[in-house]
Design a protein around this motif. Sequence first.
Motif, PDB file in Angstrom:
ATOM      1  N   THR A  82       0.819  -1.208   0.000  1.00 50.63           N
ATOM      2  CA  THR A  82       0.000   0.000   0.000  1.00 50.63           C
ATOM      3  C   THR A  82       0.855   1.261   0.000  1.00 50.63           C
ATOM      4  O   THR A  82       0.348   2.341  -0.295  1.00 50.63           O
ATOM      5  CB  THR A  82      -0.965   0.047   1.206  1.00 50.63           C
ATOM      6  N   ARG A  83       2.138   1.137   0.303  1.00 45.91           N
ATOM      7  CA  ARG A  83       3.052   2.280   0.304  1.00 45.91           C
ATOM      8  C   ARG A  83       3.584   2.595  -1.095  1.00 45.91           C
ATOM      9  O   ARG A  83       4.278   3.585  -1.294  1.00 45.91           O
ATOM     10  CB  ARG A  83       4.267   1.999   1.209  1.00 45.91           C
ATOM     11  N   TYR A  84       3.293   1.711  -2.084  1.00 49.02           N
ATOM     12  CA  TYR A  84       3.851   1.814  -3.426  1.00 49.02           C
ATOM     13  C   TYR A  84       2.783   2.158  -4.449  1.00 49.02           C
ATOM     14  O   TYR A  84       1.616   1.796  -4.302  1.00 49.02           O
ATOM     15  CB  TYR A  84       4.556   0.499  -3.794  1.00 49.02           C
ATOM     16  N   ASP A 147       1.130  12.072  -3.817  1.00 52.93           N
ATOM     17  CA  ASP A 147       0.310  11.519  -2.729  1.00 52.93           C
ATOM     18  C   ASP A 147       1.143  10.792  -1.674  1.00 52.93           C
ATOM     19  O   ASP A 147       0.599  10.241  -0.718  1.00 52.93           O
ATOM     20  CB  ASP A 147      -0.777  10.598  -3.276  1.00 52.93           C
ATOM     21  N   GLY A 148       2.476  10.778  -1.855  1.00 54.13           N
ATOM     22  CA  GLY A 148       3.359  10.158  -0.873  1.00 54.13           C
ATOM     23  C   GLY A 148       3.686   8.698  -1.131  1.00 54.13           C
ATOM     24  O   GLY A 148       4.518   8.118  -0.449  1.00 54.13           O
ATOM     25  N   LYS A 149       3.050   8.100  -2.123  1.00 53.04           N
ATOM     26  CA  LYS A 149       3.362   6.703  -2.439  1.00 53.04           C
ATOM     27  C   LYS A 149       4.709   6.638  -3.152  1.00 53.04           C
ATOM     28  O   LYS A 149       5.113   7.560  -3.859  1.00 53.04           O
ATOM     29  CB  LYS A 149       2.278   6.076  -3.303  1.00 53.04           C
ATOM     30  N   ILE A 150       5.400   5.529  -2.952  1.00 54.09           N
ATOM     31  CA  ILE A 150       6.717   5.343  -3.568  1.00 54.09           C
ATOM     32  C   ILE A 150       6.510   5.010  -5.044  1.00 54.09           C
ATOM     33  O   ILE A 150       5.841   4.037  -5.386  1.00 54.09           O
ATOM     34  CB  ILE A 150       7.514   4.250  -2.830  1.00 54.09           C
ATOM     35  N   ALA A 151       7.093   5.850  -5.891  1.00 53.85           N
ATOM     36  CA  ALA A 151       6.899   5.734  -7.332  1.00 53.85           C
ATOM     37  C   ALA A 151       8.076   5.059  -8.023  1.00 53.85           C
ATOM     38  O   ALA A 151       7.977   4.685  -9.187  1.00 53.85           O
ATOM     39  CB  ALA A 151       6.692   7.120  -7.934  1.00 53.85           C
ATOM     40  N   LEU A 152       9.174   4.920  -7.317  1.00 56.37           N
ATOM     41  CA  LEU A 152      10.370   4.317  -7.886  1.00 56.37           C
ATOM     42  C   LEU A 152      11.247   3.874  -6.728  1.00 56.37           C
ATOM     43  O   LEU A 152      11.365   4.590  -5.737  1.00 56.37           O
ATOM     44  CB  LEU A 152      11.111   5.369  -8.725  1.00 56.37           C
TER      45      LEU A 152
END
Length: 156
Positions: A82-84, A147-152
Amino acid sequence: MKRSLIFLAFAAGVALLPVTPTRAQSVQPSPSPAPSAAVPALPADNAPPPLPSPKPAKEDPKIRKLAVQQFLAWQGGAVDRTRYSDDVNAQLSDDVLDASEKALAAMGALQSATFKGISEAKGIHVYVYTMTCEHGSIDMKFALQPDGKIALVFFT
C-alpha cells in the motif's frame, strides 16, 4: 573480492519517468563472507536509466525515516504494497519480493543510513541513501508521488 548480485528494480512508469523500462539492477556490495543470492539477470536494456549524481541537500527527517523503514521492510520480507504506486505494484511478484529479501538479507543488519542528496531526472526528485550493513553497502534510490506513495525504488 567483490560479489556481484543482480537485483530487481522498480520504476514509476510512463506517467512519472517515461524512460524507465526498469526491472533489474546490478548490486555490488562491499566484500562479504555472506553468500550471494541467486537472482536471475535481465537483459541490459532493462537497466534503470542513469541518474545524475545526487546534489547535496538538507535531509528531511520524514524521508530518512521512510528510507530506513522501507530498506528494513525489503530486507525482512515485509514490504507493505500500500506504500507503493500502482505502477510499482504491477511489477512486484512474490518471486521478486522473495529474491529481493534474500539479496538484501545476505548483507546483514543495517548499521547506518547516509543521505547522499537528491538526484533530479526529468523534474523528479530521487532521494539517494547509502545503506551500510554488516557485510557491505548499497545505494537505495527512491522517488515519491505527490500523494506520498513510492513511485520508484532501486538498489545499486
